[in-house]
Design a protein around this motif. Structure first.
Motif, PDB file in Angstrom:
ATOM      1  N   LYS A  83       0.433  -1.102  -0.205  1.00 59.03           N
ATOM      2  CA  LYS A  83      -0.167   0.110   0.385  1.00 59.03           C
ATOM      3  C   LYS A  83       1.045   1.230   0.611  1.00 59.03           C
ATOM      4  O   LYS A  83       2.033   1.479   0.626  1.00 59.03           O
ATOM      5  N   LEU A  84       0.890   2.244  -1.154  1.00 63.38           N
ATOM      6  CA  LEU A  84       1.603   2.799  -1.595  1.00 63.38           C
ATOM      7  C   LEU A  84       0.911   4.394  -0.923  1.00 63.38           C
ATOM      8  O   LEU A  84      -0.416   5.136  -1.395  1.00 63.38           O
ATOM      9  N   GLY A  85       1.434   5.611   0.526  1.00 61.41           N
ATOM     10  CA  GLY A  85       0.580   6.401   0.093  1.00 61.41           C
ATOM     11  C   GLY A  85       1.585   7.459  -0.210  1.00 61.41           C
ATOM     12  O   GLY A  85       2.778   7.893  -0.941  1.00 61.41           O
ATOM     13  N   ASP A  86       1.858   8.866  -0.557  1.00 58.45           N
ATOM     14  CA  ASP A  86       2.708   9.912  -0.752  1.00 58.45           C
ATOM     15  C   ASP A  86       3.920   9.803  -0.274  1.00 58.45           C
ATOM     16  O   ASP A  86       4.882  10.018  -1.315  1.00 58.45           O
ATOM     17  N   VAL A  87       3.811   9.423   1.509  1.00 62.61           N
ATOM     18  CA  VAL A  87       5.296   9.500   1.820  1.00 62.61           C
ATOM     19  C   VAL A  87       5.285   8.139   2.073  1.00 62.61           C
ATOM     20  O   VAL A  87       6.572   7.485   1.751  1.00 62.61           O
ATOM     21  N   ALA A  88       4.005   7.465   3.168  1.00 59.83           N
ATOM     22  CA  ALA A  88       4.702   6.818   3.435  1.00 59.83           C
ATOM     23  C   ALA A  88       4.483   5.158   2.597  1.00 59.83           C
ATOM     24  O   ALA A  88       3.901   5.364   1.587  1.00 59.83           O
ATOM     25  N   ALA A  89       4.940   4.026   2.788  1.00 58.27           N
ATOM     26  CA  ALA A  89       4.064   2.722   2.297  1.00 58.27           C
ATOM     27  C   ALA A  89       3.776   0.848   3.269  1.00 58.27           C
ATOM     28  O   ALA A  89       4.938   1.493   4.741  1.00 58.27           O
ATOM     29  N   HIS A  98       4.048 -16.653   8.876  1.00 56.33           N
ATOM     30  CA  HIS A  98       4.081 -15.542   9.040  1.00 56.33           C
ATOM     31  C   HIS A  98       3.395 -14.793   8.820  1.00 56.33           C
ATOM     32  O   HIS A  98       4.588 -14.564   7.731  1.00 56.33           O
ATOM     33  N   ARG A  99       2.640 -13.544   8.845  1.00 54.75           N
ATOM     34  CA  ARG A  99       2.410 -12.483   8.124  1.00 54.75           C
ATOM     35  C   ARG A  99       3.717 -11.430   8.961  1.00 54.75           C
ATOM     36  O   ARG A  99       2.685 -11.014  10.116  1.00 54.75           O
ATOM     37  N   LEU A 100       4.015 -11.028   8.226  1.00 57.00           N
ATOM     38  CA  LEU A 100       4.541  -9.880   8.938  1.00 57.00           C
ATOM     39  C   LEU A 100       3.919  -8.288   8.030  1.00 57.00           C
ATOM     40  O   LEU A 100       4.029  -8.095   6.506  1.00 57.00           O
ATOM     41  N   VAL A 101       4.503  -7.027   8.524  1.00 54.88           N
ATOM     42  CA  VAL A 101       3.397  -5.893   8.110  1.00 54.88           C
ATOM     43  C   VAL A 101       5.153  -4.928   8.597  1.00 54.88           C
ATOM     44  O   VAL A 101       5.274  -5.302   9.331  1.00 54.88           O
ATOM     45  N   SER A 102       5.099  -4.664   7.737  1.00 55.72           N
ATOM     46  CA  SER A 102       6.619  -2.999   7.800  1.00 55.72           C
ATOM     47  C   SER A 102       6.086  -1.934   7.109  1.00 55.72           C
ATOM     48  O   SER A 102       5.414  -1.676   6.202  1.00 55.72           O
ATOM     49  N   LEU A 103       6.008  -0.915   7.993  1.00 52.39           N
ATOM     50  CA  LEU A 103       6.422   0.665   7.756  1.00 52.39           C
ATOM     51  C   LEU A 103       7.124   0.901   7.105  1.00 52.39           C
ATOM     52  O   LEU A 103       8.240   0.477   7.899  1.00 52.39           O
ATOM     53  N   LEU A 104       7.526   1.681   5.620  1.00 55.87           N
ATOM     54  CA  LEU A 104       8.426   2.084   5.760  1.00 55.87           C
ATOM     55  C   LEU A 104       7.908   3.288   4.695  1.00 55.87           C
ATOM     56  O   LEU A 104       7.121   3.664   4.159  1.00 55.87           O
ATOM     57  N   THR A 105       9.076   3.662   3.914  1.00 53.85           N
ATOM     58  CA  THR A 105       8.737   4.842   3.056  1.00 53.85           C
ATOM     59  C   THR A 105       8.599   3.926   1.740  1.00 53.85           C
ATOM     60  O   THR A 105       8.834   3.675   1.013  1.00 53.85           O
ATOM     61  N   ARG A 106       8.305   5.444   1.003  1.00 56.28           N
ATOM     62  CA  ARG A 106       7.728   5.040  -0.119  1.00 56.28           C
ATOM     63  C   ARG A 106       9.093   4.779  -1.792  1.00 56.28           C
ATOM     64  O   ARG A 106       9.521   3.872  -2.165  1.00 56.28           O
ATOM     65  N   GLU A 107       9.902   6.086  -0.840  1.00 54.75           N
ATOM     66  CA  GLU A 107      10.923   5.742  -1.769  1.00 54.75           C
ATOM     67  C   GLU A 107      12.003   4.657  -1.825  1.00 54.75           C
ATOM     68  O   GLU A 107      12.216   3.993  -2.254  1.00 54.75           O
ATOM     69  N   ALA A 108      11.786   4.173  -0.099  1.00 55.07           N
ATOM     70  CA  ALA A 108      11.970   3.106   0.233  1.00 55.07           C
ATOM     71  C   ALA A 108      11.734   1.545  -1.422  1.00 55.07           C
ATOM     72  O   ALA A 108      13.175   1.200  -1.518  1.00 55.07           O
ATOM     73  N   VAL A 109      10.134   1.526  -0.844  1.00 55.25           N
ATOM     74  CA  VAL A 109       9.566   0.382  -1.485  1.00 55.25           C
ATOM     75  C   VAL A 109      10.291   0.840  -2.991  1.00 55.25           C
ATOM     76  O   VAL A 109      10.364  -0.292  -3.794  1.00 55.25           O
ATOM     77  N   GLU A 110      10.351   1.747  -3.634  1.00 53.12           N
ATOM     78  CA  GLU A 110      10.691   2.242  -5.451  1.00 53.12           C
ATOM     79  C   GLU A 110      11.784   1.750  -5.396  1.00 53.12           C
ATOM     80  O   GLU A 110      12.058   1.186  -6.603  1.00 53.12           O
ATOM     81  N   GLU A 111      12.786   1.813  -3.904  1.00 56.63           N
ATOM     82  CA  GLU A 111      14.065   1.577  -4.768  1.00 56.63           C
ATOM     83  C   GLU A 111      14.447   0.213  -4.954  1.00 56.63           C
ATOM     84  O   GLU A 111      15.654  -0.434  -5.096  1.00 56.63           O
ATOM     85  N   LEU A 112      13.689  -0.663  -4.099  1.00 58.98           N
ATOM     86  CA  LEU A 112      13.523  -1.970  -4.048  1.00 58.98           C
ATOM     87  C   LEU A 112      13.308  -2.307  -4.855  1.00 58.98           C
ATOM     88  O   LEU A 112      13.152  -3.649  -5.191  1.00 58.98           O
TER      89      LEU A 112
END
Length: 134
Positions: A83-89, A98-112
């Protein structure tokens, strides 16, 4: 976006936390769709594997016993939701049961280059560790 990742039966088994024989039986039974590559190997589409891993985790059953273990801090699995937001993801990974949920920056998701169906490892750092034996 890049081409969709596919997984061999062995890779899928590792991500699902089961033996290759179990993953092969599930594929033979039609529980997860496969296709063949140029070399004739059976592959599972990443999105199909992601959906199946969530379904499997919700059912709480596998054909194998869960081993007694003290879970380490690395959880290899498959990306099941982004789920991508303007700044966070928010990124969800299914690592076996196991289901793991991570909150990170949108930029990190795009870079990865993260996409649903892609293999990824969630790493957890914590000051408290709980050990359960069932």
């Amino acid at each position: 976006m890049t081409g969709m990742q596919s997984y061999t039966i062995g890779q899928a088994a590792r991500l699902l936390g089961v033996s290759p024989d179990t993953a092969r039986r599930w594929a033979d039974a039609g529980r997860v769709a496969t296709h063949r590559d140029e070399g004739g190997r059976r592959l599972i589409d990443g999105r199909a594997l992601a959906a199946f891993s969530v379904e499997l985790a919700k059912s709480g059953t596998t054909d194998e016993e869960t081993p007694y273990t003290s879970v380490r801090n690395a959880f290899p699995g498959i990306v099941t939701a982004i789920k991508l937001g303007d700044v966070a993801a928010q990124v969800e990974i299914q690592a076996g049961p196991h289901r793991l949920v991570s909150l990170l920056t949108r930029e990190a998701v795009e870079e990865l280059g993260l996409e649903i169906g892609m293999e990824a490892t969630a790493r957890v750092k914590s000051t408290n560790v709980h050990i359960d034996r069932t």
